[in-house]
Enzyme design. Sequence first.
Site, PDB file in Angstrom:
ATOM      1  N   GLU A 138      -8.574 -18.767 -45.667  1.00  0.00           N
ATOM      2  CA  GLU A 138      -7.432 -17.894 -45.374  1.00  0.00           C
ATOM      3  C   GLU A 138      -6.584 -18.423 -44.227  1.00  0.00           C
ATOM      4  O   GLU A 138      -5.351 -18.382 -44.264  1.00  0.00           O
ATOM      5  CB  GLU A 138      -7.920 -16.485 -45.043  1.00  0.00           C
ATOM      6  CG  GLU A 138      -6.821 -15.496 -44.702  1.00  0.00           C
ATOM      7  CD  GLU A 138      -5.917 -15.192 -45.885  1.00  0.00           C
ATOM      8  OE1 GLU A 138      -4.718 -15.553 -45.813  1.00  0.00           O
ATOM      9  OE2 GLU A 138      -6.391 -14.635 -46.870  1.00  0.00           O
ATOM     10  N   GLU A 158       2.593 -30.025 -30.515  1.00  0.00           N
ATOM     11  CA  GLU A 158       1.604 -30.994 -30.084  1.00  0.00           C
ATOM     12  C   GLU A 158       2.284 -32.151 -29.354  1.00  0.00           C
ATOM     13  O   GLU A 158       3.496 -32.339 -29.435  1.00  0.00           O
ATOM     14  CB  GLU A 158       0.851 -31.539 -31.305  1.00  0.00           C
ATOM     15  CG  GLU A 158       0.133 -30.486 -32.133  1.00  0.00           C
ATOM     16  CD  GLU A 158      -1.079 -29.908 -31.431  1.00  0.00           C
ATOM     17  OE1 GLU A 158      -1.574 -30.542 -30.466  1.00  0.00           O
ATOM     18  OE2 GLU A 158      -1.531 -28.818 -31.826  1.00  0.00           O
ATOM     19  N   LYS A 162       0.640 -26.789 -46.629  1.00  0.00           N
ATOM     20  CA  LYS A 162       0.500 -25.369 -46.950  1.00  0.00           C
ATOM     21  C   LYS A 162       1.076 -25.043 -48.324  1.00  0.00           C
ATOM     22  O   LYS A 162       0.517 -24.233 -49.068  1.00  0.00           O
ATOM     23  CB  LYS A 162       1.168 -24.535 -45.853  1.00  0.00           C
ATOM     24  CG  LYS A 162       0.496 -24.694 -44.496  1.00  0.00           C
ATOM     25  CD  LYS A 162       1.324 -24.098 -43.369  1.00  0.00           C
ATOM     26  CE  LYS A 162       0.671 -24.345 -42.019  1.00  0.00           C
ATOM     27  NZ  LYS A 162       1.497 -23.869 -40.887  1.00  0.00           N
TER      28      LYS A 162
END
Length: 437
Positions: A128, A189, A204
Amino acid sequence: MREIRVGLIGFGTVGSGTAEVLRLQGDRLQRKTGADVRLQRVADIAIDELPPEFAGVELTRNADEVVAAPDIDIVVELIGGIEPAKTFILKAIAAGKHVVTANKALISQHGREIFAAAAANNVEVGFEASVGGGIPVIKALKEGLVANRIESIIGIMNGTANYILNRMTDEGLDFNAVLKEAQAHGYAEADPTYDVEGIDTAHKLVILMGMAYGVHVRLDQVSTEGISSIEPVDIEFAREFGYRIKLLAISRNHGGSFEARVHPTMVPNRELLANIGGAFNAIQFTGDMVDDVLFYGQGAGKMPTGSAVVADIVDIARNILNGAINRVPSLSYLPENLREAVIAPLASLRCPYYFRVTVQDKPGVLSAITGILGRHGISIQSVLQQGREEKGVVPVMMRAYEAEEEAVRAALAEIDALEVCAAPTVKIRIMDDDESS
């Protein structure tokens, strides 16, 4: 009372958040499951001791100890990357452990192997937290929208890119300045490539397409463009014509084939997606029964992502307690009904476009550019030219009517080859009515 014991690999941002959620919500989880769902072991090579509130949890530097421990029911992998995460997960599955991960790169590229191993060993894999952070989009596709033929997926799936674009829009800052700010605040990052070049979003989209359509999608099948070439002048042009620029993941179901693309898009201000602020995510599914469904929330972060990890832990715990392992297939579709995805070529896409052409300010340049566009069947709706910049270079912004991607590519290649062209042309697609809600 039955205990469900969790072994955690990685105690970084998401790992420590997961541990906190288990600790803070322990009583609530017990009332909801009838079991004591507890963190038993942690493996991390970067820490020498756990915070005092986890005094009863065993700490090791060797992840194999967590994987092999006979008292662990669920192994949670939160170190990210492909290796050694993949090895740890496959070892855990082979040892009969259930697995939970937030690893979008791993699931998008090696999910097929991992899910097959889990099915062969009669264990479950929860993921999830791999898409949307704390937003329950995986659960929605796997169960909530199961009665729908999913027609499209459109979403803002990377909080870093969304934060940068919003700051550029609201403050008039350039990309590099906002990127440094995002890194200082922990939104980006040190190496932001995956976020700003659309790669994270593509991971994704691969996962969501697999669940939405029942297909195997490879990462290299997703056409991916980032936001690093966008400048304040593009933002201002979009604003003037009633748009905001967003990094979108877009997939549309054409029956026999599917679109799979990630790129900057000018979204009309009237659309909900245009107004998603900060580092938030928003993902819209269109189903043939429900029409449009929009999920909005924090797409990353310690506690939101930890919440999603624990949701998977609880799902698996309930299935263990009720003897209902693999009640719901990993990708919602039964494995034997999954098929290879046929991806529609991006060259056939038709939509309106925005172009920024940077040229030397000389007579006849604009007519040469519009002539090239015209020969390729591209009609210009509006043109905006800024004042001359240093060394006589000027940006020319154009909004084109709907055109075919293949023709646009050919025209821009000709334009960029002109001697007066001072930089590669920037192209941004404009959301058309078919992609609007």
